[in-house]
Design an enzyme around this catalytic site. Sequence first.
Site, short mmCIF file in Angstrom:
data_model
loop_
_atom_site.label_atom_id
_atom_site.label_comp_id
_atom_site.label_asym_id
_atom_site.label_seq_id
_atom_site.Cartn_x
_atom_site.Cartn_y
_atom_site.Cartn_z
N GLY A 30 0.84 -1.19 0.00
CA GLY A 30 0.00 0.00 0.00
C GLY A 30 0.87 1.23 0.00
O GLY A 30 2.10 1.16 -0.09
N SER A 66 2.88 0.92 3.45
CA SER A 66 3.43 -0.32 4.01
C SER A 66 3.48 -1.42 2.96
O SER A 66 2.85 -1.32 1.90
CB SER A 66 2.57 -0.80 5.19
OG SER A 66 1.26 -1.12 4.75
N THR A 67 4.24 -2.46 3.27
CA THR A 67 4.16 -3.73 2.56
C THR A 67 3.77 -4.80 3.57
O THR A 67 3.99 -4.65 4.78
CB THR A 67 5.50 -4.11 1.89
OG1 THR A 67 6.56 -4.00 2.85
CG2 THR A 67 5.78 -3.21 0.71
N LYS A 99 3.34 -6.34 8.88
CA LYS A 99 3.01 -5.12 8.14
C LYS A 99 4.14 -4.13 8.39
O LYS A 99 4.29 -3.63 9.50
CB LYS A 99 1.66 -4.55 8.61
CG LYS A 99 1.22 -3.32 7.82
CD LYS A 99 -0.17 -2.86 8.27
CE LYS A 99 -0.64 -1.67 7.46
NZ LYS A 99 -2.00 -1.22 7.86
N ASP A 156 -11.59 9.08 7.64
CA ASP A 156 -10.95 10.28 8.17
C ASP A 156 -10.80 11.30 7.07
O ASP A 156 -11.19 11.09 5.93
CB ASP A 156 -9.59 9.93 8.79
CG ASP A 156 -9.04 11.06 9.66
OD1 ASP A 156 -9.85 11.83 10.18
OD2 ASP A 156 -7.82 11.14 9.80
#
Length: 362
Positions: free
Chosen positions: A67, A70-71, A87, A187
């Site tokens: 993402g 992160s991976t 993560k 958010d």
Amino acid sequence: MARQGSSSAPSLLPPRVFPSTGFDLIDRSEKIEEERLPFYNRDDYYPMRIGEVVNKHYQVVAKLGYGTSSTVWLCRDLRGGKYWVLKVHVNTLEHIQELEIYKHLSTVPEEHIGRGYIRDLKDSFDISGHHGKTHKVFIMTPLGMSLRSFQEMQKDHVFVPDLVKSALRQVLMGLNYLHASQVIHTDRFEKDLHSDNLLIAITDESIFSRVEEDEAQAPSARKQADNGAYIYVSRYMMGGAGALTIGDLGQARLGVSGLKGPAMPTPYRAPEVILNMEWGAAVDMWSVALVAWDLLETEGPFRIYSHDNQEQNDAQHLAAMTALLGPPPREFLLRSKDTAKYWDENGRFPSSCLTRLVLLLT
């Protein structure tokens, strides 16, 4: 949230040696996986290698996803063989909101039935990556593919209504738990609830060892970057159809009312967000409705109408909502002066607003 720790170190299983050959090497000119994301910077990501042992006892056995921040990796705990997910966050995050949310949820009583529909966090620690920069690592229970990935395997990329009804019941129970815990999933940083962060729980845990074995026998395709780091192609993991689990609390926040400002990707914005009203937990419900639509239909109900003119885009978006849902109730109209740009006090488009709308759309 449990913490690891023991007065005496347990004996460790020997780490597995993974193949250093026998995989497809992707050309360096081709962008893959996280490289395709906007604002990608290779040095922000930890240079993970399959077979690497992290924090002395978590051996990475496969890449599961990625993402913007992160991976995600499947790992085996060498202290006993249990499988977990790592993560691994990018090194540019000064504050990890998701960790704060999990710390808060750990103080909430566990009796709520919806807790089982929220991804859990078992542990967290730091590792050092490029140039000594720190990456926060989460240890989480492994989950299967996202609902979106599963949807892409369906005929016409849509689900049958009964499956959608079951999925929505589980999502609503999870959201009910979050809202009762004073947490809102959506958010202000362009995040919302969508099918890509709804993950299918694993019921057949033998899939973990099979994924590891597959990686050992038929190594994942990968690309070697200029700095020597590898970028791996992710593996799908599907081991039974367990509970639908809400993941990615990276932009969730405490407080379920009185929020203001931008939120949600443009086509998915709730009307109160478009109209600069205070918003709260109800926008999560709006997201659920759009998830339902996306699971049942090939095209969404709303889209980006104008990339160049925000005012025109808002006008077209609100007109489409009104055509689909009817005029807004009076109590909604009273929440913002901006509603007068589009509706009269009875929720109708007055002639002056229609003229303004026509001018915006031409």
